[in-house]
Design an enzyme around this catalytic site. Structure first.
Site, short mmCIF file in Angstrom:
data_model
loop_
_atom_site.label_atom_id
_atom_site.label_comp_id
_atom_site.label_asym_id
_atom_site.label_seq_id
_atom_site.Cartn_x
_atom_site.Cartn_y
_atom_site.Cartn_z
CB SER A 169 107.97 -6.68 -22.99
OG SER A 169 108.41 -7.79 -23.73
CG ASP A 266 106.12 -13.59 -19.26
OD1 ASP A 266 106.60 -14.20 -20.25
OD2 ASP A 266 106.32 -12.37 -19.06
#
Length: 324
Positions: A169, A266
């Site tokens: 991330s 996602d």
């Protein structure tokens, strides 16, 4: 308490709330845990070291359990790891990252250095980038030996010809930016080079939506607002949008191998795939791999670390870190 001290500067629910008097409430995140000698599940040992008295930046080192047949010649790949959390939450010393790296280090048989960079909003970007660059310099300084400051695990076990960066991330965003700096400027006259870099669910974004990014306005708003509140840069700055019109060529990426991993559910997945596609087309001379795990959300391999799909990610990362 005076009411003026209750005035909110910004909040991104359910993640963080910052007040005008400088106080910050981190509303989610796992607990801080100490390092351990021989974790009972994996046998991995860890310890914490302050690497800069000026900044206070620390790292957590990880070492896999070594067999009785191991010798000084059995050097291990080195992973410099940057944790996720939107640059503003989580920690190199939190429970979920301890569990994650214990498992990865045990499976991949690497020496890992997890960087406790300073977080926004108290320390807005680019401070995290600077801290992570300094941590990388600290790690590779051991390849030449630095009397009085040597860390025994790195001196004895680290193979600096197999140096990797990795992150999830926001940490994957840091991986990209550190690798670009290494490609543009080298590693401060060190002989070491970054062999590979992996980016899992990278936090890349931009003002022009692509793919399915418009499908979830709530997540879109969070991703916009995180960047605005952790950095002084625009949403199309190359640091967050490395495929944008003003970004330098990805051909400058300073490593030989890259793995990009995304999750099917996602909102960041299409931007991650675009990064993979653009890197292949850029003229960069390395090898790039891509992994998509269908039916999963952002950072699922932390939340569901014992699932079959999480195991797919761990196996692929271990293979990448041990590729000859």
């Amino acid at each position: 308490m005076d009411s003026t001290n209750q005035e909110i500067a910004f909040e991104i629910l359910p993640i963080i709330r910052a007040y005008k008097d400088g106080r910050v409430e981190r509303l989610i995140g796992s607990e801080i845990v100490p390092p351990s000698l021989e974790d009972p599940e994996t046998g991995v040992s860890s310890k914490d070291i302050i690497i800069s008295q000026n900044s206070g930046v620390s790292v957590r080192l990880y070492l896999p359990k070594l067999t009785n047949s191991s010798s000084d010649q059995d050097k291990l790949p080195v992973l410099v790891y940057f944790h996720g959390g939107g640059f503003c939450i989580e920690s190199a010393f939190s429970l979920i990252h301890q569990k994650h790296l214990n498992r990865l280090v045990e499976k991949a048989k690497v020496v890992a250095v997890s960087v406790g960079y300073r977080k926004a909003p108290e320390y807005p970007l680019p401070i995290a980038y600077y801290d992570c660059w300094d941590a990388l310099q600290w790690v590779i300084s051991h390849s030449n030996g630095r009397s009085g400051f040597d860390e025994p695990w790195l001196i004895k076990y680290a193979d600096f010809n197999r140096l990797f960066l990795g992150g999830d991330s926001a940490g994957a965003n840091i991986v990209h930016n550190i690798a670009m700096r290494a490609g543009e400027n080298g590693l401060n006259n060190h002989s070491s080079k970054i062999l590979g870099a992996y980016l899992v669910h990278p936090y890349f974004w931009g003002s022009n939506r692509i793919g399915s990014e418009d499908s979830d306005p709530y997540q879109q708003d969070i991703l916009d607002r995180i960047w605005v509140n952790v950095s002084p840069y625009s949403i199309d700055d190359p640091k967050i949008n490395p495929m944008g019109p003003n970004a330098p060529s990805l051909s400058q990426l300073g490593c030989s191998r890259v793995l990009v991993s995304v999750a099917g559910n996602d909102p960041l997945k299409d931007r991650g795939r675009l990064y993979y596609d653009e890197l292949k087309k850029s003229g960069w001379e390395g090898e790039v791999e891509f992994l998509e795990v269908e039916g999963e959300g952002h950072a699922f391999h932390f939340v569901k670390c014992d699932s079959e799909n999480a195991e797919i990610v761990f196996i692929r990362l271990a293979s990448f870190l041990n590729h000859p």
